[in-house]
Write an enzyme that holds these catalytic residues in place. Structure first.
Site, PDB file in Angstrom:
ATOM      1  CB  SER A 230      -0.963  -0.008   1.185  1.00 13.65           C
ATOM      2  OG  SER A 230      -0.285  -0.291   2.384  1.00 13.65           O
TER       3      SER A 230
ATOM      4  CE  LYS B 125      -7.615   0.388   0.865  1.00 13.94           C
ATOM      5  NZ  LYS B 125      -6.880  -0.588   1.649  1.00 13.94           N
TER       6      LYS B 125
ATOM      7  CG  HIS C 255      -4.009  -0.914  -2.020  1.00 10.98           C
ATOM      8  ND1 HIS C 255      -4.605   0.288  -2.319  1.00 10.98           N
ATOM      9  CD2 HIS C 255      -3.675  -0.846  -0.708  1.00 10.98           C
ATOM     10  CE1 HIS C 255      -4.618   1.061  -1.234  1.00 10.98           C
ATOM     11  NE2 HIS C 255      -4.060   0.396  -0.244  1.00 10.98           N
TER      12      HIS C 255
HETATM   13  C1  LIG Z   1      -7.051  -0.712   3.165  1.00 12.08           C
HETATM   14  C2  LIG Z   1      -6.477  -2.023   3.485  1.00 12.08           C
HETATM   15  C3  LIG Z   1      -7.135  -2.905   4.347  1.00 12.08           C
HETATM   16  C4  LIG Z   1      -8.392  -2.507   5.064  1.00 12.08           C
HETATM   17  O1  LIG Z   1      -9.510  -2.571   4.239  1.00 12.08           O
HETATM   18  P1  LIG Z   1     -10.833  -1.792   4.665  1.00 12.08           P
HETATM   19  O2  LIG Z   1     -11.890  -2.421   3.834  1.00 12.08           O
HETATM   20  O3  LIG Z   1     -10.601  -0.343   4.383  1.00 12.08           O
HETATM   21  O4  LIG Z   1     -11.043  -2.044   6.122  1.00 12.08           O
HETATM   22  C5  LIG Z   1      -6.592  -4.151   4.553  1.00 12.08           C
HETATM   23  N1  LIG Z   1      -5.425  -4.522   3.972  1.00 12.08           N
HETATM   24  C6  LIG Z   1      -4.750  -3.689   3.151  1.00 12.08           C
HETATM   25  C7  LIG Z   1      -3.487  -4.163   2.512  1.00 12.08           C
HETATM   26  C8  LIG Z   1      -5.243  -2.412   2.896  1.00 12.08           C
HETATM   27  O5  LIG Z   1      -4.572  -1.592   2.094  1.00 12.08           O
END
Ligand SMILES: *Cc1c(COP(=O)(O)O)cnc(C)c1O
Length: 407
Positions: A195, A254, A223
């Site tokens: 990320s 996302k 992601h």
């Molecule tokens: C954003 C993210 C999460 C969390 O996901 P949400 O649906 O926003 O709770 C988990 N793992 C990674 C690698 C992320 O980038």
């Protein structure tokens, strides 16, 4: 006495001291307030800015078909599920969403949690015991780290179970030591796309090593969902590793534009998590409107290639524009595009100047990333126009000049 405040003096003075510490270290966060739909240009703190910090990769957060599905769902089912999933909170639409995702991911079963974060904290401790070990990439996301910490398995970096980022020799060394120690189960866990750096995990090599050393693999595709693979089905699809990744996590928050997370895998994995996944057992189900909007978002992803094509066109364009103008995008391979500024203070000042120029993009500094690798993290999306990207580039160039940086 101020009845709105904290009663206990010890707690109050501790909070004040800790908050001051964050401010002194330039780590204090205060969110800006968005007052428009998510998109390429948004209204934030009352000002129109180009948003380069959103995970709304495909523009689905405000897609007409997804909005309409949400409106229809509210008319039909109201706004709340009324209970946790296993005590009457599972509505037909929740079930339908899980079946849709399972087909999309080409797995037996999917279980949806209220977020990707809770999917990690629900799944990881549920599948591990104290006879087990977790082998983890050093740049894994905070929700993986927290999920692992909730488990009784061995996982500590100090005991050698965290490998250097994407270093396959280091991973193999962990696996050899784990084999000698005779753990019952060995879990390798990795982000699919990292990320902060926007690079892709070497999943084929990880899976091959797992097979060689009798370990199982969990990949967090937060992601990569909607970004990599067929119609955005994630890294397993991208690398054609169907049937070889034991546990896939995806987010619905996302690229899918709504909120939620899921675990995709075998029928037994789902059965087990229904019985042992604590956020599933003890936290209320998504409102039905969330599930209905997500089904519509999946419809768009599976039937309309345009948003994903535009996401990747914009990604390539953005990286090329930056490179032509001498910016260092740190080898990123996905829409996540870090721009290296090096020193933390310079990156933080760049963030402030960019805001003045009408660009919202955040600086990421130590300890989130290594010392000297402070950056502005940008994310182009399908929602950006050529004009948005050009204007943003000009802002970056002006900011670099103001900071007196040569390249
Ligand atoms: C954003 C993210 C999460 C969390 O996901 P949400 O649906 O926003 O709770 C988990 N793992 C990674 C690698 C992320 O980038």
């Amino acid at each position: 006495m101020d009845k709105m405040g904290i009663m206990n003096g010890t707690l109050q003075s501790w909070l004040e001291k800790e908050i001051q510490g964050l401010k002194d270290a330039h780590l204090y966060k205060k969110p800006r307030i968005l007052d428009s739909p998510a998109g390429g240009r948004v209204v934030m703190d009352g000002k129109e800015v180009i948003n380069l910090s959103s995970n709304n990769y495909l523009g689905l957060a405000n897609h007409p078909k997804v909005r309409q599905a949400a409106l229809d769902a509210i008319e039909r089912w109201g706004v709340g599920a009324g209970a946790v999933r296993w005590i009457g909170g599972t509505m037909k639409v929740h079930d339908e969403l899980e079946e849709r995702i399972a087909k999309f991911k080409k797995v037996e079963s999917v279980l949806v949690f209220t977020g990707g974060f809770t999917a990690n904290s629900g799944c990881i401790p549920a599948v591990l015991t104290k006879q087990d070990v977790v082998i983890s990439d050093e740049l894994n996301h905070a929700s993986i780290i927290d999920g692992v910490r909730l488990s009784p398995a061995e996982y500590r970096k100090s005991e050698g179970w965290v490998y250097a980022h994407k270093d396959m020799d280091a991973l193999e060394d962990c696996l050899k030591r784990a084999q000698e120690r005779g753990f019952e189960k060995k879990m390798i866990i990795t982000d699919g796309v990292f990320s902060m750096d926007g690079d892709i995990a070497p999943l084929p090599e990880i899976v091959a090593l797992a097979e060689q050393y009798d370990a199982f693999v969990m990949v967090d595709d937060a992601h990569s969902s909607g970004v990599l693979g067929k119609n955005g089905a994630g890294t397993t699809s991208h690398f054609d590793l169907y049937g070889r990744v034991d546990i896939q996590l995806g987010t619905l928050s996302k690229a899918l534009g709504v909120v939620g997370g899921y675990i995709a895998g075998s029928k037994e994995l789902k059965e087990w998590l229904i019985n042992r996944g604590r956020p599933y057992l003890f936290s209320t189900a998504h409102p039905p409107v969330v599930a209905a909007a997500l089904i519509a978002a999946l419809d768009v992803m599976e039937n309309d290639p345009e948003p994903m094509n535009r996401l990747w066109d914009n990604t390539k364009k953005w990286k090329a524009m930056l490179a032509e103008n001498g910016f260092d995008t740190m080898g990123s391979e996905t829409p996540i595009t870090p721009i290296l500024f090096g020193d933390a203070k310079v990156a933080q000042e760049a963030e402030r100047l960019l805001w003045e120029e009408g660009v919202y993009a955040l600086s990421i500094v130590y300890p989130t990333v290594a010392l000297g690798k402070a950056r502005i993290r940008t994310m182009p999306s399908a929602a950006h126009t050529d004009e948005d990207l050009n204007d943003a580039l000009q802002a970056f160039i002006r900011v670099r000049d103001k900071l007196g940086m040569t390249v």
